[in-house]
Design a protein around this motif. Structure first.
Motif, PDB file in Angstrom:
ATOM      1  N   LYS A  60       0.837  -1.209   0.000  1.00 19.23           N
ATOM      2  CA  LYS A  60       0.000   0.000   0.000  1.00 19.23           C
ATOM      3  C   LYS A  60       0.871   1.258   0.000  1.00 19.23           C
ATOM      4  O   LYS A  60       0.569   2.226  -0.690  1.00 19.23           O
ATOM      5  CB  LYS A  60      -0.953   0.009   1.203  1.00 19.23           C
ATOM      6  CG  LYS A  60      -2.024  -1.044   1.132  1.00 19.23           C
ATOM      7  CD  LYS A  60      -2.877  -0.819  -0.098  1.00 19.23           C
ATOM      8  CE  LYS A  60      -3.883  -1.921  -0.267  1.00 19.23           C
ATOM      9  NZ  LYS A  60      -4.590  -1.831  -1.538  1.00 19.23           N
ATOM     10  N   ILE A  61       1.946   1.243   0.771  1.00 17.83           N
ATOM     11  CA  ILE A  61       2.846   2.395   0.809  1.00 17.83           C
ATOM     12  C   ILE A  61       3.524   2.568  -0.547  1.00 17.83           C
ATOM     13  O   ILE A  61       3.632   3.683  -1.066  1.00 17.83           O
ATOM     14  CB  ILE A  61       3.883   2.238   1.940  1.00 17.83           C
ATOM     15  CG1 ILE A  61       3.189   2.329   3.296  1.00 17.83           C
ATOM     16  CG2 ILE A  61       4.993   3.287   1.821  1.00 17.83           C
ATOM     17  CD1 ILE A  61       4.067   1.944   4.467  1.00 17.83           C
ATOM     18  N   ALA A  62       3.975   1.470  -1.134  1.00 19.16           N
ATOM     19  CA  ALA A  62       4.640   1.535  -2.434  1.00 19.16           C
ATOM     20  C   ALA A  62       3.680   2.015  -3.525  1.00 19.16           C
ATOM     21  O   ALA A  62       4.071   2.774  -4.406  1.00 19.16           O
ATOM     22  CB  ALA A  62       5.210   0.170  -2.792  1.00 19.16           C
ATOM     23  N   GLU A  63       2.428   1.581  -3.472  1.00 17.33           N
ATOM     24  CA  GLU A  63       1.427   2.018  -4.459  1.00 17.33           C
ATOM     25  C   GLU A  63       1.203   3.520  -4.383  1.00 17.33           C
ATOM     26  O   GLU A  63       1.053   4.176  -5.401  1.00 17.33           O
ATOM     27  CB  GLU A  63       0.089   1.319  -4.220  1.00 17.33           C
ATOM     28  CG  GLU A  63      -0.031  -0.026  -4.863  1.00 17.33           C
ATOM     29  CD  GLU A  63      -1.387  -0.656  -4.611  1.00 17.33           C
ATOM     30  OE1 GLU A  63      -2.349   0.053  -4.257  1.00 17.33           O
ATOM     31  OE2 GLU A  63      -1.476  -1.880  -4.756  1.00 17.33           O
ATOM     32  N   LYS A  64       1.158   4.057  -3.165  1.00 15.80           N
ATOM     33  CA  LYS A  64       0.915   5.490  -2.990  1.00 15.80           C
ATOM     34  C   LYS A  64       1.995   6.335  -3.642  1.00 15.80           C
ATOM     35  O   LYS A  64       1.716   7.389  -4.178  1.00 15.80           O
ATOM     36  CB  LYS A  64       0.841   5.847  -1.506  1.00 15.80           C
ATOM     37  CG  LYS A  64      -0.554   5.898  -0.972  1.00 15.80           C
ATOM     38  CD  LYS A  64      -0.612   6.732   0.288  1.00 15.80           C
ATOM     39  CE  LYS A  64      -0.416   5.879   1.508  1.00 15.80           C
ATOM     40  NZ  LYS A  64      -0.591   6.613   2.743  1.00 15.80           N
ATOM     41  N   GLY A  65       3.228   5.883  -3.588  1.00 20.23           N
ATOM     42  CA  GLY A  65       4.340   6.671  -4.100  1.00 20.23           C
ATOM     43  C   GLY A  65       4.622   6.489  -5.568  1.00 20.23           C
ATOM     44  O   GLY A  65       5.579   7.043  -6.088  1.00 20.23           O
ATOM     45  N   GLN A  66       3.800   5.718  -6.272  1.00 18.27           N
ATOM     46  CA  GLN A  66       4.074   5.454  -7.680  1.00 18.27           C
ATOM     47  C   GLN A  66       3.861   6.646  -8.590  1.00 18.27           C
ATOM     48  O   GLN A  66       4.392   6.678  -9.677  1.00 18.27           O
ATOM     49  CB  GLN A  66       3.203   4.300  -8.179  1.00 18.27           C
ATOM     50  CG  GLN A  66       3.877   2.982  -8.024  1.00 18.27           C
ATOM     51  CD  GLN A  66       3.117   1.926  -8.765  1.00 18.27           C
ATOM     52  OE1 GLN A  66       1.940   1.727  -8.533  1.00 18.27           O
ATOM     53  NE2 GLN A  66       3.793   1.259  -9.649  1.00 18.27           N
ATOM     54  N   SER A  67       3.102   7.617  -8.162  1.00 18.28           N
ATOM     55  CA  SER A  67       2.825   8.764  -9.018  1.00 18.28           C
ATOM     56  C   SER A  67       4.071   9.630  -9.221  1.00 18.28           C
ATOM     57  O   SER A  67       4.214  10.272 -10.243  1.00 18.28           O
ATOM     58  CB  SER A  67       1.692   9.605  -8.430  1.00 18.28           C
ATOM     59  OG  SER A  67       2.062  10.056  -7.143  1.00 18.28           O
ATOM     60  N   ASN A  68       4.999   9.621  -8.263  1.00 18.15           N
ATOM     61  CA  ASN A  68       6.234  10.386  -8.385  1.00 18.15           C
ATOM     62  C   ASN A  68       7.283   9.495  -9.032  1.00 18.15           C
ATOM     63  O   ASN A  68       7.729   8.527  -8.439  1.00 18.15           O
ATOM     64  CB  ASN A  68       6.689  10.860  -7.000  1.00 18.15           C
ATOM     65  CG  ASN A  68       7.791  11.880  -7.090  1.00 18.15           C
ATOM     66  OD1 ASN A  68       8.406  12.054  -8.135  1.00 18.15           O
ATOM     67  ND2 ASN A  68       8.044  12.549  -5.986  1.00 18.15           N
ATOM     68  N   GLN A  70      10.395  10.274 -10.015  1.00 24.19           N
ATOM     69  CA  GLN A  70      11.801  10.614  -9.833  1.00 24.19           C
ATOM     70  C   GLN A  70      12.506   9.478  -9.114  1.00 24.19           C
ATOM     71  O   GLN A  70      11.956   8.873  -8.192  1.00 24.19           O
ATOM     72  CB  GLN A  70      11.933  11.900  -9.029  1.00 24.19           C
ATOM     73  CG  GLN A  70      11.399  13.113  -9.745  1.00 24.19           C
ATOM     74  CD  GLN A  70      11.494  14.351  -8.870  1.00 24.19           C
ATOM     75  OE1 GLN A  70      11.689  14.248  -7.657  1.00 24.19           O
ATOM     76  NE2 GLN A  70      11.347  15.512  -9.485  1.00 24.19           N
ATOM     77  N   ALA A  71      13.729   9.193  -9.516  1.00 24.23           N
ATOM     78  CA  ALA A  71      14.472   8.058  -8.971  1.00 24.23           C
ATOM     79  C   ALA A  71      14.661   8.165  -7.465  1.00 24.23           C
ATOM     80  O   ALA A  71      14.480   7.189  -6.730  1.00 24.23           O
ATOM     81  CB  ALA A  71      15.813   7.941  -9.663  1.00 24.23           C
ATOM     82  N   THR A  72      15.018   9.335  -6.982  1.00 24.42           N
ATOM     83  CA  THR A  72      15.242   9.513  -5.551  1.00 24.42           C
ATOM     84  C   THR A  72      13.966   9.286  -4.757  1.00 24.42           C
ATOM     85  O   THR A  72      13.977   8.603  -3.729  1.00 24.42           O
ATOM     86  CB  THR A  72      15.777  10.934  -5.262  1.00 24.42           C
ATOM     87  OG1 THR A  72      16.943  11.137  -6.043  1.00 24.42           O
ATOM     88  CG2 THR A  72      16.099  11.107  -3.802  1.00 24.42           C
ATOM     89  N   ALA A  73      12.851   9.836  -5.243  1.00 23.48           N
ATOM     90  CA  ALA A  73      11.567   9.675  -4.555  1.00 23.48           C
ATOM     91  C   ALA A  73      11.139   8.210  -4.563  1.00 23.48           C
ATOM     92  O   ALA A  73      10.637   7.703  -3.556  1.00 23.48           O
ATOM     93  CB  ALA A  73      10.500  10.544  -5.213  1.00 23.48           C
TER      94      ALA A  73
END
Length: 130
Positions: A60-68, A70-73
């Motif tokens: 769930k955490i990984a899914e949330k951050g998929q919109s960004n 950028q490699a660092t993000a």
């Protein structure tokens, strides 16, 4: 591939991983129940469930951050997901050791290991359906 397709592909991969983990945990619990009784079966289920709960939360955490994109993000999001997963597993295992008095440690470890190993196998074979 569009962002929506990437998100759907990731969700499919996470669902597949969780399915493999559940099946592995149930298999180990069944085997532990046959070989050592119901306490061993419950212990194996608890061990596997701790990994499944951690993996589900991390997904769930990984899914949330998929919109960004950028490699660092992306890297920071994956590290955050992994840290939360490990912390959640540790908390669940602490609770299990504290409150389940009929614990069979070997069965708990077997359930935990099966779920952890099959999560890696499912990610390696992300396109294989169960």
């Amino acid at each position: 591939m569009s962002t929506l397709e990437n998100q759907q592909s990731a969700r499919q991969m996470y669902r597949n991983m969780l399915r493999w983990q559940v099946l592995a945990t149930l298999g180990v619990a069944l085997l532990a129940g046959i070989l050592a009784g119901s306490s061993a079966s419950i212990s194996a289920l608890l061990g596997g469930t701790s990994v499944i709960a951690g993996a589900w939360t991390a997904a769930k955490i990984a899914e949330k951050g998929q919109s960004n994109m950028q490699a660092t993000a992306a890297l920071l999001n994956l590290l955050k997901a992994e840290a939360v997963k490990i912390l959640l597993i540790a908390i669940i295992l602490f609770v299990i050791f504290k409150f389940y008095h009929s614990l069979v440690p070997f069965a708990l470890i077997a359930g935990l290991a099966a779920a952890a190993l099959f999560s890696g196998a499912a990610l390696a074979k992300a396109q294989t359906e169960v």
